[in-house]
Design an enzyme around this catalytic site. Structure first.
Site, PDB file in Angstrom:
ATOM      1  CG  ASP A  96      -5.944   1.229  -1.277  1.00 23.44           C
ATOM      2  OD1 ASP A  96      -4.930   1.971  -1.239  1.00 23.44           O
ATOM      3  OD2 ASP A  96      -6.097   0.253  -0.517  1.00 23.44           O
ATOM      4  NE  ARG A  97      -3.912   4.390   3.162  1.00 29.26           N
ATOM      5  CZ  ARG A  97      -3.282   4.516   4.309  1.00 29.26           C
ATOM      6  NH1 ARG A  97      -2.515   5.556   4.535  1.00 29.26           N
ATOM      7  NH2 ARG A  97      -3.403   3.599   5.239  1.00 29.26           N
TER       8      ARG A  97
ATOM      9  CB  SER B  63      -0.950  -0.042   1.197  1.00 26.81           C
ATOM     10  OG  SER B  63      -1.846   1.019   1.130  1.00 26.81           O
ATOM     11  CG  HIS B  64       0.187   3.517   3.348  1.00 23.38           C
ATOM     12  ND1 HIS B  64      -0.794   2.549   3.379  1.00 23.38           N
ATOM     13  CD2 HIS B  64       0.655   3.600   4.601  1.00 23.38           C
ATOM     14  CE1 HIS B  64      -0.905   2.071   4.602  1.00 23.38           C
ATOM     15  NE2 HIS B  64      -0.041   2.690   5.363  1.00 23.38           N
TER      16      HIS B  64
ATOM     17  CG  ASP C 221      -2.351   4.178  -1.404  1.00 20.00           C
ATOM     18  OD1 ASP C 221      -3.046   4.138  -2.432  1.00 20.00           O
ATOM     19  OD2 ASP C 221      -2.425   3.298  -0.514  1.00 20.00           O
TER      20      ASP C 221
ATOM     21  CE  LYS D 214      -7.583   2.242   1.929  1.00 18.56           C
ATOM     22  NZ  LYS D 214      -7.711   1.369   3.109  1.00 18.56           N
TER      23      LYS D 214
ATOM     24  CG  ASP E 116      -2.645  -0.116  -2.676  1.00 19.33           C
ATOM     25  OD1 ASP E 116      -2.422   0.997  -2.162  1.00 19.33           O
ATOM     26  OD2 ASP E 116      -3.393  -0.958  -2.154  1.00 19.33           O
TER      27      ASP E 116
HETATM   28  C1  G1P Z   1      -4.258   1.792   8.180  1.00 13.02           C
HETATM   29  C2  G1P Z   1      -5.425   2.727   8.320  1.00 13.02           C
HETATM   30  C3  G1P Z   1      -6.724   2.009   8.034  1.00 13.02           C
HETATM   31  C4  G1P Z   1      -6.637   1.373   6.642  1.00 13.02           C
HETATM   32  C5  G1P Z   1      -5.392   0.510   6.532  1.00 13.02           C
HETATM   33  C6  G1P Z   1      -5.188  -0.009   5.116  1.00 13.02           C
HETATM   34  O1  G1P Z   1      -4.375   0.743   9.089  1.00 13.02           O
HETATM   35  O2  G1P Z   1      -5.475   3.296   9.606  1.00 13.02           O
HETATM   36  O3  G1P Z   1      -7.777   2.897   8.110  1.00 13.02           O
HETATM   37  O4  G1P Z   1      -7.763   0.586   6.381  1.00 13.02           O
HETATM   38  O5  G1P Z   1      -4.239   1.272   6.876  1.00 13.02           O
HETATM   39  O6  G1P Z   1      -5.017   1.046   4.200  1.00 13.02           O
HETATM   40  P1  G1P Z   1      -3.600   0.709  10.499  1.00 13.02           P
HETATM   41  O7  G1P Z   1      -2.135   0.844  10.176  1.00 13.02           O
HETATM   42  O8  G1P Z   1      -4.095   1.889  11.258  1.00 13.02           O
HETATM   43  O9  G1P Z   1      -3.987  -0.602  11.097  1.00 13.02           O
HETATM   44 ZN    ZN Z   2      -3.255   1.487  -0.319  1.00 15.15          ZN
END
Ligand code: G1P
Ligand code: ZN
Length: 583
Positions: free
Chosen positions: A304-305, A124-125, A300, A400, A302
Site C-alpha cells: 500500500d506504500r 505492513s512495513h 512496502d 492507499k 503489503d
Molecule cells: C504510520 C504512518 C501513517 C500510516 C500508518 C499505516 O502510522 O505514520 O501515516 O497511515 O503508518 O501505514 P503511525 O506509526 O505513525 O501511527
Molecule cells: Zn503497508
C-alpha cells in the site's frame, strides 16, 4: 461433501489486544500464544453485526509474511464455526492490502454475492519472520479499515471474552490451487473459494489508467525504470502489470518474489530501507559512477506504500500527492471529468493545500491513518489523497495503493512525453517536480523517527510539549532563545478533527507548532509500532521564491530542526542523540 462440527472453546482475555493505527500488530511469538489469534478473531466476529458474519462472505489473505498460512487455516475454521457461508482466499494466501480493498468492492461470487468484509494479515512495513511482526486488521464492506467505533468494540470484546467457536474437524484447505472446496456444517454449506490474487486488481487498474500510453513510454529506448518490491506482496502485481501488461523488461524488477521474512530486510520503501533501489537510482554514495534509470519506485510489505524516485532524485511523498493531484485530470482517464476534492493527513506537508487553492478544489486535513479518508470518499468529496508516510491513493478503493501511485506517475510521464518520445531528452521526474515548485512553491520537509524509545519517556515528552503550549508568549520567548532566525510562532495546539461527514471527533491527533511564515513542527507518537514507543517529529518550511527552491532539504531545515530538538528536550528525556530514521 466433508461434514464438520462446531466446537465451543473456553478462553479468557489476553491483555494488549488494542488495535493501533492499522490493526493489531505484535511479534509472531505473541501471536503464537495459545488462543491469542482465536480471541482476536472471535472478538472481531462479535463486534460486527450478526448478518455481516452469519451467512455472509468474507475475504482473508495478506502479504504472505511468516505465520500467515497457519493464521489463514485458523480463520477459515473459525469462520465456518461462526456461520460464515463463504470465505475467499487469494491464491497462496496472498493479496496486497489495496487488492483486498478492490476484491471486497468489486468481486462477485456465486449468484452475484459480494463480500461483507475481510481480514488482512499484515504488519505492513514492519519486518517479518519467526522473531518479527505479524498483524491482522478487519476491513468493512466499503473496502476500508474498520472505523474506530468497531475497533473499539473489538478491543472491549477482547477484554471480556470467555469463549470462541471453531470447526476443529474441518481439514486444512489447500490454498495453493485456484478452485472452490465445499463443506457442510450444522448451518448448511460452507465454501472456501481460492482465486487468482491479481486478476481483479489488474482489471481495476486497466479501467483507471491508459495502459497503451504507458506502454509506449516504457517501449521508448530513452526510458528505463526499476521497481523494488522489497520481497513483499507487490512483486506478484509488479510482474503481472509491468512485465505482462506493459511490456517492461524483466531486469526492471528487483526483489519481486514474495518471501515470508522479506529476505531478512525491513520492507519499508524509504531512502534508508530500500537500499538496492536507492543505489540503482544513483542516490547512494557508492553509485556516483553509474547511469541510473529514469524512474524508480518501491513498495512496502503489503504494497500500500510507495516511494517514487527519479534519476538521482527523491520525490517526497507530500510533493508526490500534490503533483498527482495537479496533473490527474489531464494524465489519468479516471479523473478526466475533474477531481471531487483532495485530502492529506495533518503531518503531511501543505504542498497539496497550495494545489487545491490554485485549482479551486475542496480540501480536507485529516488525522494520520487511512481510515479518515474513507468517509470523505464514501461521501463523494475526495478523489485523491495522501500521507507523508509514503501513502498515496484515490477513491478507486479505500486503502492507499502503492502500484496505483506508480501507475499515476508513469501516466504523468507518459502524458508529458507523448509527443516527445523521439526527442533528444525525455521530460524527467526531476523536471516535473521542479516545474511544480516553480508554479506552487516548495515545501521543504523532513521527518525524524525515534523508534523503540521508552514508553514512559515518550509520554513525558509529549506531556511537556502540551504544557509548553499553555502560554504563547512564553513559548515565543523560548523559541526565540533557541534560534532567533526562525519565524515567530502563530499558533500552537493539539490537532483535533471533526469528521465533516459523520460529525465524530478525534482528539489528541498530534502536537502542532505553526509559524507565521507557514513553517510547521509536529510531534506525534506512532500507533503502528509493536515494541516501546516511536516518536515522530515532522518538520516543514514553505519557500515561495523560485530562486530559493533548489536548496538541500536538510540544510534548509536545519534551523527548524534545532528548534524541534531543543524545544522537546528529546535527547535529555529519551537518551537519544539522533533519530533512528530520517526521511
Ligand atoms: C504510520 C504512518 C501513517 C500510516 C500508518 C499505516 O502510522 O505514520 O501515516 O497511515 O503508518 O501505514 P503511525 O506509526 O505513525 O501511527
Ligand atoms: Zn503497508
Amino acid at each position: 461433501m466433508v461434514l464438520f462440527t462446531v466446537s465451543r472453546k473456553e478462553t479468557s482475555p489476553i491483555q494488549g489486544q488494542k488495535p493501533g493505527t492499522s490493526g493489531l500488530r505484535k511479534k509472531v511469538t505473541v501471536f503464537k500464544q495459545p488462543n491469542y489469534l482465536h480471541n482476536f478473531v472471535q472478538a472481531t466476529f462479535n463486534a460486527l453485526s450478526p448478518n455481516k458474519v452469519r451467512g455472509a462472505t468474507i475475504v482473508v489473505s495478506g502479504d504472505g509474511r511468516y505465520f500467515s498460512e497457519e493464521a489463514i487455516q485458523i480463520i477459515i475454521k473459525m469462520a465456518a464455526a461462526n456461520g460464515v457461508k463463504s470465505i475467499w482466499v487469494g491464491q497462496n494466501g496472498l493479496l496486497s492490502t489495496p487488492a483486498v480493498s478492490a476484491v471486497i468492492r468489486e468481486r462477485e461470487g456465486k449468484d452475484a454475492t459480494k463480500a461483507a468484509g475481510g481480514f488482512i494479515l499484515t504488519a505492513s512495513h514492519n519486518p517479518g519472520g519467526p522473531h518479527e511482526d505479524f498483524g491482522i486488521k478487519y476491513n468493512m464492506e466499503n473496502g476500508g479499515p474498520a472505523p474506530e467505533g468497531i475497533t473499539d468494540k473489538i478491543y472491549v470484546n477482547t477484554t471480556t471474552i470467555k469463549e470462541y467457536f471453531i470447526a476443529e474437524d474441518l481439514p486444512d484447505v489447500d490454498i495453493s490451487t485456484v478452485g472452490t472446496t465445499s463443506f457442510t456444517g450444522p448451518e448448511g454449506s460452507f465454501d472456501v473459494d481460492v482465486f487468482d490474487s491479481t486478476d481483479h486488481y489488474v482489471k481495476l487498474m486497466k479501467s483507471i489508467f491508459d495502459f497503451e500510453s504507458i506502454k509506449k513510454l516504457l517501449a521508448s529506448p530513452k526510458f528505463s525504470f526499476c521497481y523494488d518490491a522489497l520481497h513483499g506482496v507487490a512483486g506478484i502485481y509488479a510482474k503481472r502489470i509491468f512485465l505482462e501488461e506493459l511490456g517492461a523488461d524483466e531486469s526492471s524488477l528487483i526483489n519481486c518474489t514474495p518471501k515470508d521474512d522479506f529476505g531478512g530486510g525491513h520492507p519499508d520503501p524509504n531512502l534508508t530501507y530500500a537500499k538496492e533501489l536507492v543505489t540503482r537510482m544513483g542516490l547512494s554514495k557508492s553509485s556516483s559512477e553509474i547511469d541510473p534509470p529514469e524512474f524508480g519506485a518501491a513498495a512496502d510489505g503489503d504494497a500500500d506504500r510507495n516511494m517514487v524516485l527519479g534519476k538521482r532524485f527523491f520525490v517526497t511523498p507530500s510533493d508526490s500527492v500534490a503533483i498527482i493531484a495537479a496533473n490527474a485530470v489531464q494524465a489519468i482517464p479516471y479523473f478526466s471529468s475533474g477531481l471531487k476534492g483532495v485530502a492529506r493527513s495533518m503531518p503531511t506537508s501543505a504542498a497539496l493545500d497550495v494545489v487545491a487553492k490554485n485549482l479551486n478544489l475542496k480540501f480536507f486535513e485529516v488525522p494520520t491513518g487511512w481510515k479518515f479518508f474513507g468517509n470523505l470518499m464514501d461521501a463523494g468529496v475526495c478523489s485523491v489523497c495522501g500521507e507523508e508516510s509514503f501513502g498515496t491513493g484515490s477513491d478507486h478503493i479505500r486503502e492507499k495503493d502503492g502500484i496505483w501511485a506508480v501507475l499515476a506517475w508513469l501516466s504523468i510521464l507518459a502524458f508529458r512525453n507523448k509527443d516527445n518520445l523521439e526527442g533528444d531528452k525525455l521530460v524527467s521526474v526531476q523536471d516535473i517536480v521542479q516545474e511544480h515548485w516553480a508554479t506552487y512553491g516548495r515545501h521543504y520537509y523532513t521527518r525524524y523517527d525515534y523508534e523503540n524509545v521508552d514508553a514512559g519517556a515518550a509520554k513525558q515528552l509529549m506531556t511537556a510539549l502540551v504544557e509548553s503550549q499553555s502560554s504563547l508568549t512564553d513559548l515565543t520567548e523560548t523559541v526565540k532563545k533557541i534560534r532567533a532566525d526562525v519565524a515567530e510562532i502563530a499558533e500552537a495546539d493539539e490537532f483535533e478533527y471533526k469528521d465533516p461527514v459523520d460529525g465524530s471527533i478525534s482528539k489528541h491527533q498530534g502536537i502542532r507548532f505553526l509559524f507565521r511564515d507557514g513553517s510547521r513542527l509536529v510531534f506525534r507518537l506512532s500507533g503502528t509500532g509493536s515494541e516501546g514507543a516511536t516518536i515522530r517529529v515532522y518538520i516543514e518550511q514553505y519557500e515561495k521564491d523560485p530562486a530559493k527552491t533548489g536548496r538541500d532539504s536538510q540544510d534548509a531545515l536545519a534551523p527548524l530542526v534545532e528548534v524541534a530538538l531543543k524545544l522537546s528536550r528529546i535527547e535529555e528525556l529519551t537518551g537519544r542523540s539522533a533519530p533512528t530514521v530520517i526521511t
